[in-house]
Design an enzyme around this catalytic site. Structure first.
Site, PDB file in Angstrom:
ATOM      1  N   ASN A  16      38.557  61.486 -13.519  1.00 41.44           N
ATOM      2  CA  ASN A  16      38.268  61.008 -14.848  1.00 41.44           C
ATOM      3  C   ASN A  16      39.763  60.657 -15.753  1.00 41.44           C
ATOM      4  O   ASN A  16      39.475  60.780 -16.948  1.00 41.44           O
ATOM      5  CB  ASN A  16      37.698  62.113 -15.653  1.00 41.44           C
ATOM      6  CG  ASN A  16      38.111  63.293 -15.933  1.00 41.44           C
ATOM      7  OD1 ASN A  16      38.949  63.655 -15.182  1.00 41.44           O
ATOM      8  ND2 ASN A  16      37.827  63.977 -16.729  1.00 41.44           N
ATOM      9  N   CYS A  17      40.550  60.545 -14.936  1.00 40.56           N
ATOM     10  CA  CYS A  17      41.996  60.203 -15.643  1.00 40.56           C
ATOM     11  C   CYS A  17      42.137  58.869 -15.780  1.00 40.56           C
ATOM     12  O   CYS A  17      41.936  58.226 -14.640  1.00 40.56           O
ATOM     13  CB  CYS A  17      43.230  60.943 -14.688  1.00 40.56           C
ATOM     14  SG  CYS A  17      44.959  60.481 -15.419  1.00 40.56           S
ATOM     15  N   ASP A  18      42.645  58.510 -16.865  1.00 44.62           N
ATOM     16  CA  ASP A  18      42.792  56.742 -16.964  1.00 44.62           C
ATOM     17  C   ASP A  18      43.883  56.435 -16.277  1.00 44.62           C
ATOM     18  O   ASP A  18      43.851  55.098 -15.432  1.00 44.62           O
ATOM     19  CB  ASP A  18      43.198  56.800 -18.658  1.00 44.62           C
ATOM     20  CG  ASP A  18      41.852  57.019 -19.469  1.00 44.62           C
ATOM     21  OD1 ASP A  18      40.897  56.676 -18.979  1.00 44.62           O
ATOM     22  OD2 ASP A  18      42.346  57.032 -20.606  1.00 44.62           O
TER      23      ASP A  18
END
Length: 126
Positions: A16-18
């Site tokens: 879920n890290c951009d």
């Protein structure tokens, strides 16, 4: 991308890290075969983290600019004084690890995502 064959690269991170999404999009657009390893889901063995620390240093791996670090009590942050204490924290809270970490089959590693650095790294390790 995932399958049972040995990929030339493993991308270690959390999904879920951009920044990780940018790295994955880049690798997919370049049609680079890689395995995505989400250490929040799959776990992070202490021996694997030690390999990362040995290669890159705990200072580079420990993400002290992220939200997870800022949410830690000051006494916890102050207690991180060496590789052993940093490793214990990263094993307890994998989100503390700077991401993504691109690991080539030859052992080379590239920490973080910078679109200008990926092409050279990929060429040198393929």
């Amino acid at each position: 991308m995932t399958d049972t064959r040995q990929q030339p690269f493993t991308l270690y991170s959390i999904k879920n890290c951009d920044t990780v999404k940018k790295a994955r999009r880049y690798l997919d657009q370049q049609q680079i075969d890689y395995r995505f390893y989400d250490y929040r889901v799959e776990g992070l063995p202490a021996a694997l983290l030690q390999q990362f620390i040995d290669r890159l240093g705990y200072e580079a791996l420990l993400n002290t600019r992220g939200t997870t670090w800022r949410k830690l009590p000051q006494e916890t942050r102050d207690a991180i004084t060496d590789a052993a204490s940093a490793k214990a924290l990263m094993l307890e809270q994998p989100a503390m690890i700077k991401r993504p970490l691109l690991h080539a089959a030859d052992g080379s590693m590239l920490l973080g995502f910078d679109e200008s650095r990926y092409p050279t790294f990929l060429q040198e390790t393929l």
